[in-house]
Design an enzyme around this catalytic site. Structure first.
Site, PDB file in Angstrom:
ATOM      1  N   ASP A 214       0.850  -1.188   0.000  1.00  0.00           N
ATOM      2  CA  ASP A 214       0.000   0.000   0.000  1.00  0.00           C
ATOM      3  C   ASP A 214       0.891   1.245   0.000  1.00  0.00           C
ATOM      4  OD1 ASP A 214      -3.068   0.912   0.830  1.00  0.00           O
ATOM      5  OD2 ASP A 214      -1.528   2.279   1.560  1.00  0.00           O
ATOM      6  N   ASN A 222      -2.587  13.244  -3.821  1.00  0.00           N
ATOM      7  CA  ASN A 222      -3.756  13.774  -4.528  1.00  0.00           C
ATOM      8  C   ASN A 222      -4.130  15.159  -4.030  1.00  0.00           C
ATOM      9  OD1 ASN A 222      -4.183  11.612  -6.280  1.00  0.00           O
ATOM     10  ND2 ASN A 222      -5.415  10.486  -4.803  1.00  0.00           N
ATOM     11  N   ASP A 231      -2.200   9.740 -10.259  1.00  0.00           N
ATOM     12  CA  ASP A 231      -2.219   8.660 -11.258  1.00  0.00           C
ATOM     13  C   ASP A 231      -0.810   8.314 -11.717  1.00  0.00           C
ATOM     14  OD1 ASP A 231      -4.944   8.529 -11.103  1.00  0.00           O
ATOM     15  OD2 ASP A 231      -5.330   9.589 -12.987  1.00  0.00           O
ATOM     16  N   GLU A 257      -4.811   2.455  -4.037  1.00  0.00           N
ATOM     17  CA  GLU A 257      -3.350   2.541  -4.017  1.00  0.00           C
ATOM     18  C   GLU A 257      -2.713   1.254  -3.507  1.00  0.00           C
ATOM     19  OE1 GLU A 257      -4.769   4.558  -0.146  1.00  0.00           O
ATOM     20  OE2 GLU A 257      -5.469   4.222  -2.194  1.00  0.00           O
TER      21      GLU A 257
END
Length: 339
Positions: A214, A222, A231, A257
């Site tokens: 993770d 973000n 992204d 993620e």
């Protein structure tokens, strides 16, 4: 999958099942998915459509359920697969009718041709007149033209069908690929992982390890740099993980993620070493924000590693890996557990 998400999923199912019973909804996978999303109240368009339906009816018929599912729940790949199947069925029906029609034309031609051949033998025996011979020739010419037209139509139709079949084959390959691969990272997706892991669990002799990974503080990427850079982080991490796969090991995008690696014939010691090597590689990743020109070089990830156990289900093996991942996060992130 986090514990909070597991609890949320369980609560949604507890809400969905009584409603399905109340409105006489068959307990099919699609209906489970439909009512799960309805009670979750995150798909506002679905909630509005369902509320409108239930306000005017005591049941949700199979046709209504299917329509709502396809409109609000099913993924684009599933819809494309449905459209592909419908196109294929239509084409096969057309080909079938074409063959029936051509067979009918051929039978009529054969009957007429046999009759004319029989008449040819009568020309000399019965002393046919010039007019009768000309009539016979015209009949033969008419049959030949009709057969030529029918054959030409059949050939053209087959050529068109061949082209359409070629297009459908390409669409099928694209649909198959889309059904197994994550469009953003290019890695295999969660469905592919579940399918592969199931086959390993069903084999009593198969031993394997899985590594759940993770990205740390992904929300911060973000929030700070925007979703486009987020992204790019996912793509870079996915690419680095995929490049490191060896000896039949496979990488998947697990969701969000999170990534997962399936390592066949691998024990916990080797898997931990592999995960630690991966952690160090990700730690060296850097990206450049095209808008600001600033270098992003603080990409790290946490890892949970487990080795398969006898008679374990998909849920159980993933839960064990997720538990180690959760502990790695709580202990400060950017680490592999168990040590």
């Amino acid at each position: 999958m986090s514990k909070a998400l597991i609890v949320e999923s369980a609560n949604n199912l507890k809400k969905a099942l009584p409603l399905m019973m109340k409105y006489s909804v068959p307990t099919t996978p699609n209906n489970y998915a439909l009512w799960y999303h309805y009670v979750a109240e995150k798909n506002l368009a679905l909630k509005e459509s369902m509320d409108k339906l239930l306000s005017s009816s005591d049941t949700c018929s199979p046709i209504q359920s299917e329509s709502l599912y396809r409109e609000h729940v099913s993924f684009p790949v599933e819809n494309e697969t449905w459209e592909f199947r419908s196109t294929l069925e239509t084409m096969m029906t057309q080909l079938d009718q074409l063959i029936v029609d051509t067979h009918s034309d051929t039978t009529e031609f054969q009957d007429s041709f046999d009759k004319n051949v029989s008449n040819i033998s009568k020309v000399e025996k019965e002393g046919w007149s010039i007019e009768e011979v000309v009539g016979l020739l015209k009949s033969l010419e008419k049959d030949a033209k009709q057969m030529r037209n029918a054959t030409q139509f059949f050939g053209n139709s087959l050529a068109l069908a061949k082209n359409e079949i070629g297009t459908l084959k390409l669409q099928l390959e694209e649909t198959r690929k889309a059904a197994l691969y994550d469009s953003l990272t290019g890695l295999l997706n969660r469905h592919a992982f579940d399918t592969e892991l199931t086959s390993y669990l069903q084999s009593s002799s198969a031993t394997f390890a899985i590594i759940l990974c993770d990205i740390d503080h992904f929300k911060k990427f973000n929030d700070t740099w925007g979703h486009l850079l987020g992204d790019q982080v996912l793509k870079a991490v996915g690419r680095k993980i995929n490049e490191s796969m060896r000896d039949q090991s496979t990488a998947y995008r697990f969701g969000g993620e999170e990534f997962v690696m399936l390592l066949p014939n691998t024990n916990i010691r080797i898997a931990r070493h592999f995960a630690e090597s991966m952690r160090k590689k990700l730690e060296k990743l850097s990206l450049k924000d095209k808008r600001s020109g600033q270098l992003i070089n603080n990409i790290t990830a946490s890892f949970g590693v487990v080795e398969s156990q006898a008679n374990e289900s998909i849920t159980e093996v993933i839960a064990r890996a997720d538990e180690y991942l959760y502990k790695a996060k709580n202990l400060g992130r950017n680490r592999v557990l168990p040590i």
